[in-house]
Design an enzyme around this catalytic site. Structure first.
Site, short mmCIF file in Angstrom:
data_model
loop_
_atom_site.label_atom_id
_atom_site.label_comp_id
_atom_site.label_asym_id
_atom_site.label_seq_id
_atom_site.Cartn_x
_atom_site.Cartn_y
_atom_site.Cartn_z
N SER A 102 25.29 66.86 23.69
CA SER A 102 26.40 66.62 24.32
C SER A 102 26.33 65.13 25.06
O SER A 102 26.09 64.30 24.44
CB SER A 102 26.75 67.94 25.22
N ASP A 239 33.28 62.65 25.40
CA ASP A 239 31.75 62.73 25.53
C ASP A 239 30.90 62.48 24.02
O ASP A 239 31.71 62.61 22.95
CB ASP A 239 31.31 63.81 26.13
N ASP A 241 29.43 64.65 22.01
CA ASP A 241 29.95 65.49 20.72
C ASP A 241 31.48 65.92 20.66
O ASP A 241 31.80 66.88 19.85
CB ASP A 241 29.00 66.93 20.82
N ASP A 243 33.54 67.55 22.70
CA ASP A 243 34.16 68.85 23.23
C ASP A 243 34.98 68.52 24.35
O ASP A 243 35.58 69.54 24.67
CB ASP A 243 33.03 70.03 23.01
#
Length: 458
Positions: A102, A239, A241, A243
């Site tokens: 992430s 961010d 990834d 999400d």
């Protein structure tokens, strides 16, 4: 199980670790645990983010699952976590494994298991996976599952364009991928909906340009400048990834995520209905908007897995958290910074978000929030909370306590909806003290009172 398994622990959002700990043998153990947990069910999606090591780890997971007789759909490119989550629901899969750390720095990696349905795994699942960690096993080669390279992105984009009715013609949006997996996905989505897109940091860089891919104000200088100087109507960042999402407007600049939540929820209420779900540390401005529309807000512990569960339990319209993770129940009970980007742009196209914010402030006032940390060894966290239990004062920072919520630490609320929250950090040897009030000065006083309450107990 030994040292390899002992190093693997599923936290708030999967297992993450530095690359000296996050190794191929341990990743394969996670793959075996998932294979054993699923007991032959499949297919399973495997996705991965833009980090240098992620594709290799994804292939290790795919081989481990296939060696257990499970059919695997392996993403043909790095892609956002919500795209993989949607694939689980769209393809009716048994689950997915996503290799991502992430927003963590590039010397980290991680893996999360997404069960069938696409919502985050609850502790009962991740605890079981920890119990099942083991060296990989294989069935006879004739019984191995196939590994098929699959395009998860295009079906996802087609779905989102149908799900969100957005005509962005005439809108200029600056998009910052922070060199992560939102590149060529979020920007492409906005362009397909009609926007002119100014791309920032949309080239793949496994080092993320030397800064963690976390879309906070101090890491989005170029995006903020592009929008506030009039080159774009709206700014959006994801961010690593994708999400999570951050939004920038011409007048507000970097938009507080809780205020962003209030704007998006109110926009959805124009044509929809239903309660909202938020974490204990998310602003009560959302509650004020909900009450004005005759809706409820349900509060959960920090962690989107709890938000997602409450979204189902209460048939919520939307769920979110103060860190910029939001989900729409009828799409996917999980964070989705790509779909929310289109939703924010659709709200902007209909009426500027700055105008929407001004209306919220006029009707509900201004709300300020901040947090501090108090050093606390992990071994003392439970003890501090136990000592606080039953020993909380009736008055704090000169105001009478109206209620105490213990869903995640202690949230002390006063008659005027201001509050102080004390909760343990899930990732660091610290206690977090949050406060919200109608002025920065009052927030500071509440934070000082919260610190004075817990420091003597550490």
């Amino acid at each position: 199980m030994g040292t390899d398994a002992d190093a693997i622990e599923f936290g708030t959002d999967g297992w993450r670790a530095t690359l000296d700990v996050f190794t191929t043998p341990r990743v394969r153990m996670v793959g075996q645990a998932v294979a054993t947990y699923l007991d032959g069910d499949g297919p399973v999606a495997v996705g991965y983010d833009a980090r240098d090591s992620s594709r290799g780890f994804a292939e290790d997971l795919a081989r481990t699952l296939a060696g257990n007789g499970i059919e695997v759909l392996l993403s043909e490119r790095d892609c956002p976590t919500p795209v993989v989550g949607w694939a689980v629901r769209d393809h009716d899969l048994a689950g997915a494994l996503m290799v991502t750390a992430s927003h963590n720095p590039p010397n980290y990696n991680g893996v999360k298991f997404i069960p069938e349905g696409g919502a985050p795994a609850l502790p009962e699942v991740t605890d079981r996976l920890e119990e099942l960690l083991a060296e990989p096993e294989t069935v006879p080669e004739l019984d191995h599952g196939s590994v098929s390279e699959t395009d998860f992105v295009e079906p996802y984009l087609e779905h989102v364009l149908e799900f969100v009715d957005a005509d962005l013609s005439g809108l200029t949006i600056a998009y910052d991928a922070m060199h992560g997996s939102g590149r060529d996905v979020t920007g492409d989505l906005l362009e397909r909906a009609g926007a002119d897109v100014i791309e920032l940091r949309c080239e793949r860089d496994p080092e993320f340009g030397g800064t963690p891919p976390e879309p906070e104000a101090d890491r989005l200088h170029d995006l903020i400048e592009t929008v506030t100087e009039g080159e774009a109507d709206l700014g959006i960042a994801n961010d690593g990834d994708a999400d999570r999402i951050s939004v920038v407007t011409p007048e507000e600049g970097f938009l507080d995520p809780s205020l962003q939540y209030a704007v998006l929820y109110e926009y959805l209420l124009e044509d929809g209905s239903g309660p909202a779900v938020r974490t204990v540390s998310t602003s009560s401005i959302l509650d004020k908007v909900a009450r004005a529309h005759g809706e409820e807000v349900f509060e959960t512990a920090v962690g989107f897995k709890w938000v997602a569960q409450a979204m189902e339990d209460h048939d919520a319209l939307m769920g979110g958290e103060e860190s910029g993770g939001f989900g729409i129940t009828s799409h996917l009970r999980n964070k989705d910074g790509v779909l929310i980007a289109l939703l924010a742009a659709a709200a902007e196209a209909e009426r500027p978000i700055d105008d929407r914010i001004a209306e919220i402030h006029d009707e509900h006032g201004h709300v300020f929030q901040d947090r501090i940390s108090v050093a606390c060894p992990d071994a003392r966290k439970d003890g501090v909370l136990e000592e606080l239990d039953g020993a909380l004062p009736d008055e704090l920072a000169g105001a009478a306590v109206a209620s105490v919520n213990t869903v995640d630490g202690f949230k002390i609320t006063f008659e005027d909806d201001t509050w102080v929250l004390v909760r343990p950090s899930g990732t660091e040897p610290k206690l977090r003290v949050y406060a919200e009030a109608d002025s920065p000065e009052r927030v500071e006083a509440l934070l000082d009172a919260g610190r004075d309450l817990v420091e003597p107990l550490v």
